[in-house]
Design an enzyme around this catalytic site. Sequence first.
Site, PDB file in Angstrom:
ATOM      1  N   GLU A  22    -108.783  61.327  57.791  1.00 61.25           N
ATOM      2  CA  GLU A  22    -109.034  61.584  59.307  1.00 61.25           C
ATOM      3  C   GLU A  22    -107.433  61.548  60.057  1.00 61.25           C
ATOM      4  OE1 GLU A  22    -112.055  59.417  61.122  1.00 61.25           O
ATOM      5  OE2 GLU A  22    -113.496  60.926  59.966  1.00 61.25           O
ATOM      6  N   CYS A  26    -111.229  67.619  55.103  1.00 58.74           N
ATOM      7  CA  CYS A  26    -112.713  66.942  54.444  1.00 58.74           C
ATOM      8  C   CYS A  26    -112.233  66.423  52.937  1.00 58.74           C
ATOM      9  CB  CYS A  26    -113.600  68.118  54.394  1.00 58.74           C
ATOM     10  SG  CYS A  26    -114.147  68.485  55.949  1.00 58.74           S
ATOM     11  N   GLU A  78    -113.982  67.487  50.380  1.00 60.15           N
ATOM     12  CA  GLU A  78    -113.970  68.710  49.348  1.00 60.15           C
ATOM     13  C   GLU A  78    -112.664  69.344  49.375  1.00 60.15           C
ATOM     14  OE1 GLU A  78    -116.038  67.989  51.719  1.00 60.15           O
ATOM     15  OE2 GLU A  78    -117.864  68.541  51.693  1.00 60.15           O
TER      16      GLU A  78
HETATM   17  N1  THU Z   1    -116.413  65.583  56.233  1.00 57.84           N
HETATM   18  C1  THU Z   1    -116.058  65.944  54.958  1.00 57.84           C
HETATM   19  O1  THU Z   1    -115.204  65.364  54.382  1.00 57.84           O
HETATM   20  N2  THU Z   1    -116.505  66.964  54.492  1.00 57.84           N
HETATM   21  C2  THU Z   1    -117.449  67.876  54.951  1.00 57.84           C
HETATM   22  O2  THU Z   1    -117.777  68.927  54.426  1.00 57.84           O
HETATM   23  C3  THU Z   1    -118.078  67.644  56.504  1.00 57.84           C
HETATM   24  C4  THU Z   1    -117.434  66.311  57.104  1.00 57.84           C
HETATM   25  C5  THU Z   1    -115.655  64.732  57.056  1.00 57.84           C
HETATM   26  C6  THU Z   1    -114.902  65.189  58.309  1.00 57.84           C
HETATM   27  C7  THU Z   1    -114.665  63.608  58.942  1.00 57.84           C
HETATM   28  O3  THU Z   1    -113.810  62.928  58.663  1.00 57.84           O
HETATM   29  C8  THU Z   1    -116.026  63.139  58.885  1.00 57.84           C
HETATM   30  O4  THU Z   1    -116.721  63.685  57.727  1.00 57.84           O
HETATM   31  C9  THU Z   1    -117.076  63.243  59.767  1.00 57.84           C
HETATM   32  O5  THU Z   1    -117.226  64.619  60.244  1.00 57.84           O
END
Ligand code: THU
Length: 148
Positions: free
Chosen positions: A56, A65, A67
């Site tokens: 983040e 994210c 992935e």
């Molecule tokens: N997030 C992911 O890492 N992968 C996803 O496919 C959806 C959301 C993360 C982004 C953010 O740091 C946290 O989850 C909350 O949205």
Amino acid sequence: MHLKYCKIICMTDINIKELINEAFEGRANAYAPYSGFKVGAALLTSNGIYTGCNIENSSYSATNCAERTAIFKAVSEGVKDFKAIAIVGGYDGKDIEDYAAPCGVCRQVMSEFVDSDSFVIIMAKSPEEYVVKTLSELLPLGFKLENK
Ligand code: THU
């Protein structure tokens, strides 16, 4: 396991459990001070497994994210042959209660590199509890440029 998935990915339950365990390993490095939601991913490639976590940022929009972290790690090392990805996600310090489905942006990034009918997405709560989908099930009619 559904025959279609057996044929497509040739993954045994043990492979799947291994990949989920790797996703948990990736999640251990999640940097999520804003949402508190920690995600891990493990991407199975022709060159082994690449893990990723969400990273983040105080700007929020610069967040990456889990992935995409895993995918970009692989691509940046010249690996673009992807077979499957396992994803785990949940709030820090709590039990994982739900399956973490990949966001739309991550689905689109996956579609850049894979055959959507055979690439497999494993959403897990634990190595024993998971659901398996193909990318075409999660991203029907995704955007593609044919002449790339
Ligand atoms: N997030 C992911 O890492 N992968 C996803 O496919 C959806 C959301 C993360 C982004 C953010 O740091 C946290 O989850 C909350 O949205």
